[in-house]
Design a protein around this motif. Structure first.
Motif, short mmCIF file in Angstrom:
data_model
loop_
_atom_site.label_atom_id
_atom_site.label_comp_id
_atom_site.label_asym_id
_atom_site.label_seq_id
_atom_site.Cartn_x
_atom_site.Cartn_y
_atom_site.Cartn_z
N LYS A 160 0.96 -1.30 0.05
CA LYS A 160 -0.23 0.10 -0.01
C LYS A 160 0.74 1.25 -0.03
O LYS A 160 0.27 2.52 -0.34
N TYR A 161 2.21 1.06 0.15
CA TYR A 161 2.95 2.38 -0.08
C TYR A 161 3.86 2.54 -1.12
O TYR A 161 4.56 3.22 -1.38
N HIS A 164 10.53 1.13 -4.99
CA HIS A 164 9.28 1.73 -5.47
C HIS A 164 8.98 1.34 -6.86
O HIS A 164 9.92 1.34 -7.43
#
Length: 175
Positions: free
Chosen positions: A41-42, A67
């Motif tokens: 969720k990040y 990321h």
């Protein structure tokens, strides 16, 4: 277009990756290829299938924990990702054409689907991204549209919100 060359930090390995300068070298996504990744969720990559690893040019150990913007091409308009984030936050499935940047600066186009992953309480715990070969006939039109909609002034443009898949609503539920 300016490449911001934002450093991507891998939270698992500590590795820092500076995205390559984009080149004009396009890599073909084969018809039978399905590229799959999962992110928490990040926004950190938790899974990458073999085909995604191969096409991106990044080793799996570099991808997992990095990321998901590690392969974001600077030609992509901010409004597209803003709309995508709004759509998946509503627990809907998003679909859009995405130009991805490879480790060596080459690129490839995909038709990308992003769907939230829900826990037993229907809270978002992550996302699954499924990519397949983009329709060649659409790429030329999409490139022109994306070029015209660059910058913060177009963040909320209606064109980007059309990426919501109304026929896919059932896919993002836990019921």
């Amino acid at each position: 277009m300016e490449n911001l060359r934002k450093i991507i930090h891998n939270r698992r390995t500590g590795e820092q990756v500076v995205p390559s300068e984009p080149t004009d070298n396009e890599i073909e996504v084969f018809e039978e290829s399905v590229l799959i990744s999962e992110i928490d969720k990040y926004g950190f990559i938790t899974y990458a299938n073999r085909r995604y690893v191969e096409l991106s040019g990044f080793p799996k150990k570099t991808l997992i924990g990095a990321h998901y913007t590690i392969d974001r091409h600077p030609d992509m308009p901010e409004g597209l990702f803003h709309a995508r984030d709004e759509i998946v936050a509503r627990k809907k499935v998003w679909r859009g054409y995405v130009k991805n940047l490879c480790r060596d600066g080459s690129f490839y186009w995909t038709l990308t689907y992003m769907q939230p992953k829900l826990d037993s309480e229907s809270d978002i715990v992550g996302y699954t991204l499924t990519r397949k070969k983009a329709y060649a006939a659409a790429i030329e039109e999409i490139e022109k549209k994306y070029a015209a909609l660059q910058g913060k002034a177009h963040i909320g443009h209606d064109f980007f919100m059309r990426g919501e898949l109304y026929h896919g609503e059932e896919l993002a539920t836990n019921k």
